[in-house]
Write a protein that holds these residues in place. Structure first.
Motif, PDB file in Angstrom:
ATOM      1  N   TYR A 224      88.821 -34.728 -37.317  1.00 26.11           N
ATOM      2  CA  TYR A 224      88.852 -35.932 -36.495  1.00 26.11           C
ATOM      3  C   TYR A 224      88.421 -37.101 -37.366  1.00 26.11           C
ATOM      4  O   TYR A 224      87.294 -37.163 -37.848  1.00 26.11           O
ATOM      5  CB  TYR A 224      87.943 -35.778 -35.279  1.00 26.11           C
ATOM      6  CG  TYR A 224      87.605 -37.065 -34.550  1.00 26.11           C
ATOM      7  CD1 TYR A 224      88.481 -38.154 -34.516  1.00 26.11           C
ATOM      8  CD2 TYR A 224      86.401 -37.196 -33.859  1.00 26.11           C
ATOM      9  CE1 TYR A 224      88.165 -39.322 -33.847  1.00 26.11           C
ATOM     10  CE2 TYR A 224      86.069 -38.352 -33.175  1.00 26.11           C
ATOM     11  CZ  TYR A 224      86.964 -39.416 -33.189  1.00 26.11           C
ATOM     12  OH  TYR A 224      86.643 -40.587 -32.526  1.00 26.11           O
ATOM     13  N   TRP A 225      89.342 -38.045 -37.554  1.00 22.27           N
ATOM     14  CA  TRP A 225      89.054 -39.271 -38.317  1.00 22.27           C
ATOM     15  C   TRP A 225      88.507 -40.310 -37.340  1.00 22.27           C
ATOM     16  O   TRP A 225      89.221 -40.873 -36.533  1.00 22.27           O
ATOM     17  CB  TRP A 225      90.327 -39.765 -39.006  1.00 22.27           C
ATOM     18  CG  TRP A 225      90.210 -41.113 -39.644  1.00 22.27           C
ATOM     19  CD1 TRP A 225      89.081 -41.701 -40.134  1.00 22.27           C
ATOM     20  CD2 TRP A 225      91.282 -42.039 -39.870  1.00 22.27           C
ATOM     21  NE1 TRP A 225      89.369 -42.942 -40.651  1.00 22.27           N
ATOM     22  CE2 TRP A 225      90.709 -43.175 -40.500  1.00 22.27           C
ATOM     23  CE3 TRP A 225      92.642 -42.010 -39.613  1.00 22.27           C
ATOM     24  CZ2 TRP A 225      91.488 -44.277 -40.867  1.00 22.27           C
ATOM     25  CZ3 TRP A 225      93.416 -43.112 -39.976  1.00 22.27           C
ATOM     26  CH2 TRP A 225      92.838 -44.231 -40.603  1.00 22.27           C
ATOM     27  N   MET A 226      87.221 -40.541 -37.418  1.00 24.02           N
ATOM     28  CA  MET A 226      86.512 -41.443 -36.511  1.00 24.02           C
ATOM     29  C   MET A 226      86.375 -42.816 -37.149  1.00 24.02           C
ATOM     30  O   MET A 226      85.975 -42.927 -38.311  1.00 24.02           O
ATOM     31  CB  MET A 226      85.132 -40.850 -36.206  1.00 24.02           C
ATOM     32  CG  MET A 226      84.219 -41.717 -35.365  1.00 24.02           C
ATOM     33  SD  MET A 226      82.581 -40.931 -35.110  1.00 24.02           S
ATOM     34  CE  MET A 226      82.949 -39.821 -33.750  1.00 24.02           C
TER      35      MET A 226
ATOM     36  N   ALA B 297      79.532 -39.616 -29.736  1.00 24.84           N
ATOM     37  CA  ALA B 297      79.756 -38.185 -29.529  1.00 24.84           C
ATOM     38  C   ALA B 297      79.830 -37.840 -28.054  1.00 24.84           C
ATOM     39  O   ALA B 297      79.795 -36.669 -27.694  1.00 24.84           O
ATOM     40  CB  ALA B 297      78.650 -37.380 -30.202  1.00 24.84           C
TER      41      ALA B 297
ATOM     42  N   LEU C 183      87.460 -37.173 -29.752  1.00 20.61           N
ATOM     43  CA  LEU C 183      86.617 -36.027 -30.084  1.00 20.61           C
ATOM     44  C   LEU C 183      86.916 -34.860 -29.146  1.00 20.61           C
ATOM     45  O   LEU C 183      86.989 -33.702 -29.583  1.00 20.61           O
ATOM     46  CB  LEU C 183      85.142 -36.424 -29.989  1.00 20.61           C
ATOM     47  CG  LEU C 183      84.119 -35.318 -30.241  1.00 20.61           C
ATOM     48  CD1 LEU C 183      84.261 -34.745 -31.655  1.00 20.61           C
ATOM     49  CD2 LEU C 183      82.699 -35.840 -30.015  1.00 20.61           C
TER      50      LEU C 183
ATOM     51  N   VAL D 184      84.210 -33.967 -38.245  1.00 19.27           N
ATOM     52  CA  VAL D 184      84.373 -35.388 -37.963  1.00 19.27           C
ATOM     53  C   VAL D 184      84.130 -36.157 -39.257  1.00 19.27           C
ATOM     54  O   VAL D 184      83.060 -36.039 -39.870  1.00 19.27           O
ATOM     55  CB  VAL D 184      83.406 -35.860 -36.871  1.00 19.27           C
ATOM     56  CG1 VAL D 184      83.541 -37.363 -36.647  1.00 19.27           C
ATOM     57  CG2 VAL D 184      83.647 -35.107 -35.568  1.00 19.27           C
ATOM     58  N   TYR D 185      85.130 -36.916 -39.654  1.00 15.31           N
ATOM     59  CA  TYR D 185      85.029 -37.711 -40.888  1.00 15.31           C
ATOM     60  C   TYR D 185      84.983 -39.187 -40.529  1.00 15.31           C
ATOM     61  O   TYR D 185      85.792 -39.678 -39.731  1.00 15.31           O
ATOM     62  CB  TYR D 185      86.238 -37.453 -41.796  1.00 15.31           C
ATOM     63  CG  TYR D 185      86.338 -38.429 -42.953  1.00 15.31           C
ATOM     64  CD1 TYR D 185      85.725 -38.150 -44.170  1.00 15.31           C
ATOM     65  CD2 TYR D 185      87.039 -39.623 -42.826  1.00 15.31           C
ATOM     66  CE1 TYR D 185      85.804 -39.047 -45.230  1.00 15.31           C
ATOM     67  CE2 TYR D 185      87.122 -40.527 -43.881  1.00 15.31           C
ATOM     68  CZ  TYR D 185      86.503 -40.238 -45.081  1.00 15.31           C
ATOM     69  OH  TYR D 185      86.586 -41.129 -46.125  1.00 15.31           O
ATOM     70  N   GLN D 186      84.040 -39.891 -41.114  1.00 15.23           N
ATOM     71  CA  GLN D 186      83.998 -41.349 -41.010  1.00 15.23           C
ATOM     72  C   GLN D 186      83.816 -41.907 -42.409  1.00 15.23           C
ATOM     73  O   GLN D 186      82.880 -41.521 -43.126  1.00 15.23           O
ATOM     74  CB  GLN D 186      82.869 -41.826 -40.101  1.00 15.23           C
ATOM     75  CG  GLN D 186      82.894 -43.334 -39.854  1.00 15.23           C
ATOM     76  CD  GLN D 186      81.779 -43.802 -38.927  1.00 15.23           C
ATOM     77  OE1 GLN D 186      80.986 -43.005 -38.428  1.00 15.23           O
ATOM     78  NE2 GLN D 186      81.713 -45.098 -38.691  1.00 15.23           N
TER      79      GLN D 186
ATOM     80  N   LEU E   7      76.221 -35.667 -33.008  1.00 16.09           N
ATOM     81  CA  LEU E   7      77.132 -34.567 -33.333  1.00 16.09           C
ATOM     82  C   LEU E   7      76.366 -33.331 -33.783  1.00 16.09           C
ATOM     83  O   LEU E   7      76.750 -32.203 -33.464  1.00 16.09           O
ATOM     84  CB  LEU E   7      78.134 -35.018 -34.405  1.00 16.09           C
ATOM     85  CG  LEU E   7      79.201 -36.000 -33.916  1.00 16.09           C
ATOM     86  CD1 LEU E   7      79.933 -36.626 -35.093  1.00 16.09           C
ATOM     87  CD2 LEU E   7      80.190 -35.307 -32.979  1.00 16.09           C
TER      88      LEU E   7
ATOM     89  N   TYR F 168      79.610 -33.415 -39.213  1.00 14.67           N
ATOM     90  CA  TYR F 168      79.939 -34.828 -39.423  1.00 14.67           C
ATOM     91  C   TYR F 168      79.816 -35.133 -40.905  1.00 14.67           C
ATOM     92  O   TYR F 168      78.840 -34.739 -41.552  1.00 14.67           O
ATOM     93  CB  TYR F 168      78.976 -35.699 -38.623  1.00 14.67           C
ATOM     94  CG  TYR F 168      79.081 -37.181 -38.873  1.00 14.67           C
ATOM     95  CD1 TYR F 168      80.122 -37.930 -38.337  1.00 14.67           C
ATOM     96  CD2 TYR F 168      78.118 -37.837 -39.638  1.00 14.67           C
ATOM     97  CE1 TYR F 168      80.202 -39.298 -38.546  1.00 14.67           C
ATOM     98  CE2 TYR F 168      78.183 -39.213 -39.856  1.00 14.67           C
ATOM     99  CZ  TYR F 168      79.232 -39.934 -39.304  1.00 14.67           C
ATOM    100  OH  TYR F 168      79.315 -41.288 -39.513  1.00 14.67           O
TER     101      TYR F 168
END
Length: 488
Positions: free
Chosen positions: A51-53, A59, A65, A81-83, A111, A118
Motif C-alpha cells: 500500500y503506497w500511502m 491507520a 488500507l 505500507v510504504y510512505q 500501524l 510500515y
C-alpha cells in the motif's frame, strides 16, 4: 529494480480478489493496470501486498488500507505500507516535510498497534532513484490512493507502467466515491442535487476496519527506512534538498492526534456558531473556522468520521459545515478527477476563458513582483495581512482567500500569470496547498463553479469581482492583524 523470483502461479484471479471485497470498498477501487501476469503470485513469488500511502495517512477509517488488508487476507499475504518523502516535489520545504513526518510518526505507531508493517523512506536528494519501485518489485499487488491533484495521477501511472504487479487506486478521501459520480459539475447546486441521496445514506455509516489475518512481514525491503518513533524531525529535514527558508508552523503539528484534538475543540466551541461566524477572519478559532484543512489534505483525520460526528452533533452550524465539507470539498475533488489539466486556463468554463481573454490587455491598477507579493509588501493592508498569514502560519482564512486570490488578477500581467502566481503562493506556503480544494478555490477566483456577472468590469470582464476595499471595511483589520501576528 529488484525482480520477483519465478514461481508457479496460484489459480486465484485478481478479479476474484476484487469481487470478494465488500461493496463499500469495491466501489472505491479503480484498476490502473492489470500487471504482467494474469494469475496471482504465490507467497514464494511475492512477499506482500503493498500500500503506497501519501494522502490518507491514517491507520483508521482508511479505505485504501482496508482494501490492501482485505486483499492480503484473500491472498494469504501480509501488507506493507510504504510512505516516501523525496526532494522531487516543486514546493518541498521544511514546513511541508515537518508536517508530513509528524503525521507519519503517528501512523507508524498506529500501524504497529495493528500488526501491519510500515516503511518510511526519506530521500535526501532530487536525483535519487524511486524507492517505491524497488519495494513494489516484491509485491503481488500495489494499492495506491486515488488522489486527483497533480502530480499524483501522473506518478501513479508512471509506477504502474514500470512494475509487473497490478496497481489499483482506491478513493480514500471522498464520502461519495469520485468514480461513482460519473462526471464533474460546473456549479455547486447541481452537484448538491445529484449527490444528496448518496450523502444522506453514507454520512451516518459506522466504519469497521479490516484486521490482518496474516503475520506481519519481516523480510528485507531493499531500501533504507526511517524509524520515526524517536527521530529528530528537524535534523531529518536539514539533510534534505528542499527549501529551508520556509519553516514549520509550530502551532499546527501534523498527525491524527493533533488533528482530532483540533476537531474536538471546534465541535465543543465553534461548530454551533459556524454558520454565523465562518466568514469573519478576525474571530479567534476555534470559533469561526475549524482549521482542519491541513489534516484533511494529508488524510491525518478521516472525512468519514468528521462528517459522521458533525451530523450526529445536532449543532446549529453543522448543516453549513457539512455543506462545505461534503459539497464544496467533494465538488473540487470531482473536478480534478475528471479534468487532466487543472493548472491552466483550459480548466475554466468557456465563458470565463472568453471574457478574460477579451480583457487581457486592460490596464492593471497595480503590478507587483513575486518577491513583493510573497513577502506581503503591497500597498494594501488586508492583502498583506492575508499573505503574512500564509507566510508565517501556513494558513489562510477561506473567506479572505477569495479576496486575496481575486486581487491577483488585477495585479499581474495576464490571467495566465495570475493563475500561476495563485498556485505558487498557495502551494508554496499553505499546509493545505496542492489539494483538490486548492485548485477549486484558486480557479473559482477566475470563474470556475460560478456564472457571468454583468456588466463587464475592467480586467475581470464578467468574472465575479470582489472588492478588497469593501472586504476591509467589514473586517476588523486591527483584530485580524493581532491574529495574523501571533507567534509560532
Amino acid at each position: 529494480m529488484s525482480q520477483r523470483p519465478n514461481a508457479d502461479p496460484m489459480t486465484v484471479q485478481y478479479d476474484e480478489v476484487r469481487r470478494a471485497l465488500p461493496t463499500h470498498l469495491s466501489e472505491r477501487v479503480r484498476v490502473i493496470s492489470e500487471g504482467s501476469a494474469n494469475d496471482l503470485a504465490s507467497p514464494g513469488d511475492a512477499e506482500f501486498v503493498l500500500y503506497w500511502m501519501h494522502h490518507a495517512v491514517r491507520a483508521h477509517e482508511n479505505p485504501a488500507l482496508a482494501v490492501a488488508v482485505h486483499a492480503g487476507n484473500s491472498m494469504g499475504l501480509p501488507v506493507v505500507v510504504y510512505q516516501g518523502l523525496a526532494g522531487k516535489h516543486r514546493f518541498n520545504s521544511d514546513r511541508h516535510h515537518t508536517f508530513i513526518m509528524e503525521g507519519a510518526r503517528d501512523v507508524q505507531r498506529q500501524l504497529e498497534d495493528r500488526g501491519i508493517r510500515y516503511a518510511f523512506h526519506l530521500g535526501p536528494t532530487t536525483g535519487a532513484d524511486s524507492a517505491l519501485r524497488e519495494v513494489a518489485g516484491w509485491a503481488a499487488l500495489v494499492i495506491a490512493e486515488d488522489f486527483p491533484a497533480p502530480p499524483f495521477p501522473a506518478w501513479t501511472q508512471s509506477l504502474a507502467s514500470s512494475i509487473s504487479a497490478p496497481v489499483w487506486c482506491v478513493d480514500a478521501c471522498c464520502i461519495v466515491p469520485m468514480q461513482s459520480v460519473g462526471k464533474s459539475f460546473d456549479r455547486a447546486f447541481k452537484f448538491r442535487s445529484a449527490t444528496k441521496a448518496s450523502f444522506e445514506e453514507r454520512v451516518p455509516r459506522a466504519w469497521t476496519d479490516v484486521e490482518p489475518a496474516v503475520s506481519q512481514h519481516s523480510g528485507h525491503l531493499g531500501i533504507d527506512v526511517v524509524d520515526l518513533a524517536d527521530a529528530d524531525i528537524a535534523a531529518l529535514c536539514s539533510r534534505c534538498d528542499i527549501d529551508h527558508s520556509i519553516g514549520p508552523a509550530a502551532h499546527t503539528p501534523g498527525g491524527s492526534m493533533a488533528g482530532y484534538e483540533r476537531w474536538t475543540g471546534f465541535v465543543e466551541n465553534g461548530l454551533a456558531q459556524y454558520a454565523r461566524l465562518r466568514n469573519d477572519a478576525a474571530v479567534t478559532p476555534p470559533q469561526g473556522v475549524s482549521r482542519l484543512s491541513p489534516y484533511l489534505h494529508h488524510g491525518h483525520v478521516s472525512p468519514f468520521r468528521i462528517a459522521r460526528e458533525a451530523k450526529a452533533s445536532g449543532a446549529a452550524g453543522a448543516s453549513k459545515f457539512l455543506d462545505e465539507l461534503l459539497i464544496w470539498r467533494e465538488l473540487a475533488h470531482n473536478f480534478c478527477f475528471y479534468h487532466d489539466d487543472v493548472e491552466s486556463l483550459v480548466a475554466l468554463p468557456a465563458w470565463a476563458r472568453e471574457t478574460l481573454d477579451q480583457h487581457k490587455d486592460d490596464a492593471r491598477p497595480a503590478s507587483y513582483s513575486w518577491e513583493t507579493l510573497a513577502r506581503g509588501r503591497t500597498d494594501n493592508r488586508l492583502w498583506d495581512l492575508a499573505q503574512r498569514s500564509l507566510l508565517a502560519h501556513g494558513e489562510l482564512h477561506n473567506n479572505v482567500r477569495m479576496t486575496w486570490g481575486k486581487a491577483l488578477l488585477s495585479w499581474t500581467a495576464s490571467p495566465e500569470e495570475a493563475l500561476q502566481m495563485l498556485i505558487d503562493l498557495n502551494h508554496r506556503y499553505a499546509l493545505d496547498g496542492n489539494d483538490p480544494n486548492s485548485y477549486g478555490g484558486l480557479l473559482w477566483c477566475l470563474g470556475l463553479f460560478d456564472r457571468p456577472f454583468a456588466p463587464p468590469k475592467p480586467v475581470f470582464g464578467t468574472v465575479r469581482p470582489r472588492s478588497i476595499e469593501r472586504h476591509a471595511e467589514r473586517l476588523d483589520l486591527d483584530e485580524y492583524e493581532v491574529h495574523v501576528s501571533r507567534p509560532g
